[in-house]
Design a protein around this motif. Structure first.
Motif, PDB file in Angstrom:
ATOM      1  N   PHE A  83      -1.094  91.454   0.787  1.00  0.00           N
ATOM      2  CA  PHE A  83      -1.976  91.483   0.135  1.00  0.00           C
ATOM      3  C   PHE A  83      -3.465  91.858   0.732  1.00  0.00           C
ATOM      4  CE2 PHE A  83       1.266  88.837  -1.765  1.00  0.00           C
ATOM      5  CZ  PHE A  83       1.678  89.781  -2.857  1.00  0.00           C
ATOM      6  N   ARG A  84      -3.516  91.004   1.896  1.00  0.00           N
ATOM      7  CA  ARG A  84      -4.842  91.234   2.718  1.00  0.00           C
ATOM      8  C   ARG A  84      -5.015  92.566   3.242  1.00  0.00           C
ATOM      9  NH1 ARG A  84      -6.858  86.564   5.445  1.00  0.00           N
ATOM     10  NH2 ARG A  84      -8.054  87.957   6.902  1.00  0.00           N
ATOM     11  N   LYS A  85      -3.707  92.945   3.814  1.00  0.00           N
ATOM     12  CA  LYS A  85      -3.866  94.337   4.152  1.00  0.00           C
ATOM     13  C   LYS A  85      -4.120  95.389   3.236  1.00  0.00           C
ATOM     14  CE  LYS A  85      -0.115  95.468   6.627  1.00  0.00           C
ATOM     15  NZ  LYS A  85       1.353  95.316   7.066  1.00  0.00           N
ATOM     16  N   ALA A  86      -3.873  95.191   2.116  1.00  0.00           N
ATOM     17  CA  ALA A  86      -4.125  96.181   0.698  1.00  0.00           C
ATOM     18  C   ALA A  86      -5.442  95.935   0.296  1.00  0.00           C
ATOM     19  CB  ALA A  86      -3.068  95.852  -0.242  1.00  0.00           C
ATOM     20  N   GLY A  87      -6.128  95.130   0.975  1.00  0.00           N
ATOM     21  CA  GLY A  87      -7.612  95.024   0.649  1.00  0.00           C
ATOM     22  C   GLY A  87      -7.865  94.051  -0.538  1.00  0.00           C
ATOM     23  N   LEU A  88      -6.777  93.278  -0.954  1.00  0.00           N
ATOM     24  CA  LEU A  88      -7.167  92.174  -2.056  1.00  0.00           C
ATOM     25  C   LEU A  88      -7.568  90.936  -1.253  1.00  0.00           C
ATOM     26  CD1 LEU A  88      -5.103  94.039  -3.097  1.00  0.00           C
ATOM     27  CD2 LEU A  88      -3.948  92.340  -4.366  1.00  0.00           C
TER      28      LEU A  88
ATOM     29  N   TRP B 289       0.973  76.755   8.454  1.00  0.00           N
ATOM     30  CA  TRP B 289       1.357  78.291   8.353  1.00  0.00           C
ATOM     31  C   TRP B 289       1.514  78.986   6.983  1.00  0.00           C
ATOM     32  CZ3 TRP B 289       5.585  78.479   5.585  1.00  0.00           C
ATOM     33  CH2 TRP B 289       6.511  77.582   5.523  1.00  0.00           C
ATOM     34  N   PHE B 290       1.725  77.961   5.984  1.00  0.00           N
ATOM     35  CA  PHE B 290       1.727  78.599   4.582  1.00  0.00           C
ATOM     36  C   PHE B 290       0.563  79.314   4.454  1.00  0.00           C
ATOM     37  CE2 PHE B 290       1.655  78.307   0.116  1.00  0.00           C
ATOM     38  CZ  PHE B 290       2.713  78.989  -0.381  1.00  0.00           C
ATOM     39  N   ASN B 291      -0.691  78.713   4.761  1.00  0.00           N
ATOM     40  CA  ASN B 291      -2.092  79.282   4.518  1.00  0.00           C
ATOM     41  C   ASN B 291      -2.473  80.639   5.014  1.00  0.00           C
ATOM     42  OD1 ASN B 291      -2.219  77.102   2.547  1.00  0.00           O
ATOM     43  ND2 ASN B 291      -3.453  75.961   4.483  1.00  0.00           N
ATOM     44  N   ALA B 292      -1.530  81.066   6.148  1.00  0.00           N
ATOM     45  CA  ALA B 292      -2.028  82.185   6.997  1.00  0.00           C
ATOM     46  C   ALA B 292      -2.048  83.457   5.868  1.00  0.00           C
ATOM     47  CB  ALA B 292      -0.950  82.457   7.971  1.00  0.00           C
ATOM     48  N   GLY B 293      -3.235  84.129   5.869  1.00  0.00           N
ATOM     49  CA  GLY B 293      -3.076  85.212   4.962  1.00  0.00           C
ATOM     50  C   GLY B 293      -4.221  85.043   3.763  1.00  0.00           C
ATOM     51  N   PHE B 294      -4.383  83.899   3.535  1.00  0.00           N
ATOM     52  CA  PHE B 294      -5.415  83.438   2.490  1.00  0.00           C
ATOM     53  C   PHE B 294      -6.867  83.438   2.953  1.00  0.00           C
ATOM     54  CE2 PHE B 294      -1.498  81.282   0.569  1.00  0.00           C
ATOM     55  CZ  PHE B 294      -1.459  82.324  -0.326  1.00  0.00           C
TER      56      PHE B 294
ATOM     57  N   TRP C  92      -7.893  91.297  -6.264  1.00  0.00           N
ATOM     58  CA  TRP C  92      -7.446  89.933  -5.837  1.00  0.00           C
ATOM     59  C   TRP C  92      -6.104  89.654  -5.988  1.00  0.00           C
ATOM     60  CZ3 TRP C  92      -5.313  87.345  -9.845  1.00  0.00           C
ATOM     61  CH2 TRP C  92      -6.100  87.404 -11.119  1.00  0.00           C
ATOM     62  N   PHE C  93      -5.703  88.593  -5.208  1.00  0.00           N
ATOM     63  CA  PHE C  93      -4.382  87.941  -5.125  1.00  0.00           C
ATOM     64  C   PHE C  93      -4.472  86.266  -5.408  1.00  0.00           C
ATOM     65  CE2 PHE C  93      -0.890  85.589  -3.084  1.00  0.00           C
ATOM     66  CZ  PHE C  93       0.215  86.008  -3.824  1.00  0.00           C
TER      67      PHE C  93
END
Length: 485
Positions: A99-104, A120-125, A159-160
């Motif tokens: 979702f981050r890569k998609a610009g969200l 590690w669960f929080n990676a990407g937020f 957003w996600f």
């Protein structure tokens, strides 16, 4: 685009209206389901909580990502080692980073990472919100944070949001003022008869009818909805009522979230994903109020996806939580990573043309038992390496279509089906270990370290004493023989 991921802990699909449940537990989620795809045969690959979400986020079975238990070595993801770059590619390729890569702009409202030391669960937020009660909170504590976040981000078009509620999870904890809307409503499925329950009362094992508290019948006065034991069918009904109350309360809170999206005028264009990490034993295999087995009751989970301009209807293909990562990648126009174990069903969401070719699925549980099963055709074949003090047979076979509550072990009548199930598990294990960066099956790590966290060797002597004091000395003797104590 906007994407809302509704993550309801411990939610059995067969306790939701959109999956055919007769009780009115999920009126708000049922409305969403009518606008999306309902997946009827969806499973978590690794149960329960920690292994399931590790598989979900990594897109890999637990045998490969390393997390299969709730304690010991196999509760931590192993270090990448010499191949690690400046950033760990396992984290950069996880579910939330898509979702981050998609610009969200990404956010999570969840206490999961702290509960299991699974950061590690929080990676990407971009943002994480941790209420701080380690999953023991009720949803009314989470709702204000969710509503506030949606109001503060109402002007964002991309957003996600991951929104996590624990209300159906043990201990059942809907607020007292919510009451029991099911008190005068009969059970939707009264398969637990007097005869069956009499056998359950004889059973040994943590979370059996007389030991719902775990290794005993203790209960916590802070959670009066959660009994330490059930002694008769009236108490069984009340116990199931309380689980359903947790589901209905979560649905009630989520109704306010959905109402806000509609008030903001963005509901129609918001993608909504509804799922869970695992189900719940509700009498199946003699267990109550726990997600302790690699079976249908624990591993079958809901998956509902409402995608803008996407298809609606039902899918009966054999699907798995590790399939979500490649599916999301494809929906967001990213290539599917060949290192992921899941299979994308993006085509089903977009044009309804993706038909599942998966003929079998292997399920694992190493937190309460060391157990693997395979779901294929009408069958569920289970192999138990370590029984978690449950005195399970080494192998069991059930026809899930005819016997969804796993009452009748029919392995003696179908040795050829058992042989097929055993081969599926063996072939899968070899395939996974060939792909793995490590040469050890983490199930055997759990076994060698004294057994699953919730039924470890350290608990055995005390539980044998519990059985003897509760007039189950015959069960205590069987445990001594099995564990050579």
């Amino acid at each position: 685009m906007r994407i809302l991921y509704i993550d309801i802990d411990t939610l059995r699909p067969d306790h939701m209206g959109c999956y055919g449940y007769a009780r009115d537990t999920t009126p708000n989620l049922d409305k969403v389901a009518k606008e999306g795809v309902i997946f009827e045969n969806y499973y978590c690959s690794d149960a329960p909580c920690l292994p399931s979400r590790s598989a979900l986020v990594s897109g890999k079975f637990g045998i490969r990502n390393g997390v299969v238990g709730h304690g010991g070595t196999a509760a931590d993801r192993p270090l990448t080692g010499a191949k690690r770059d400046f950033q760990d590619l396992d984290e950069r390729n996880n579910l939330f980073y898509q979702f981050r890569k998609a610009g969200l702009y990404t956010a999570s409202i969840s206490t999961f990472a702290e509960r299991h030391s699974a950061w590690w669960f929080n990676a990407g937020f971009n943002e994480t919100y941790n209420e701080g009660s380690g999953g023991m909170e009720s949803g009314e504590v989470i709702l204000p944070t969710a509503l506030d976040w949606l109001n503060r981000n109402s002007d964002k078009k991309d957003w996600f949001l991951h929104l996590h509620l624990w209300d159906p999870h043990t201990p059942y904890r809907a607020p007292a003022e919510f009451g029991n809307p099911f008190e005068n409503i009969p059970l939707a499925d009264d398969w637990i008869t007097e005869e069956i329950f009499a056998e359950h009362l004889k059973k040994a094992g943590p979370h059996s009818a007389r030991d719902i508290g775990g290794h005993g019948d203790w209960s916590n006065p802070q959670y009066p909805r959660h009994p330490g034991s059930v002694k008769n069918l009236a108490e069984v009904k009340n116990f199931i009522d309380q689980y359903d109350c947790g589901i209905k309360y979560a649905d009630y809170l989520l109704g306010k979230v959905l109402d806000l999206l509609k008030k903001q005028g963005i509901y129609e264009d918001t993608a909504i994903i509804i799922s869970s990490d695992h189900g719940e034993n509700m009498g199946e295999l003699g267990l109550y109020a726990e997600h302790a087995t690699a079976d249908h009751s624990t591993c079958n989970i809901p998956m509902i996806i409402k995608w803008p301009n996407g298809k609606t209807g039902k899918d009966s293909g054999l699907r798995c939580n590790i399939d979500l990562l490649p599916t999301i990648a494809e929906l967001l126009n990213f290539p599917v990573n060949p290192d992921w174990d899941g299979e994308s069903y993006a085509g089903l969401i977009i044009d309804g043309k993706n038909i599942s070719t998966r003929e079998s699925l292997v399920l694992s549980q190493q937190a309460h038992v060391c157990q693997r099963s395979t779901r294929f055709g009408d069958w569920l074949y289970i192999r138990t390496i370590r029984d978690g003090f449950q005195l399970f047979d080494d192998e069991m076979l059930f026809n899930i279509t005819a016997d969804p509550h796993q009452q009748f072990d029919i392995k003696a009548q179908h040795p050829e089906i058992c042989a097929k199930g055993a081969k599926i598990i063996l072939d899968w294990q070899e395939e996974m270990l060939k792909k793995s960066a490590r040469d050890v099956d983490p199930m055997w790590t759990v076994y060698r370290e004294g057994g699953p966290h919730h039924a470890h060797d350290a608990h055995l002597a005390g539980y044998i004493q519990r059985l003897e004091k509760s007039e189950r000395a015959d069960m205590a003797d069987l445990l001594r023989k099995r564990y050579k104590k």
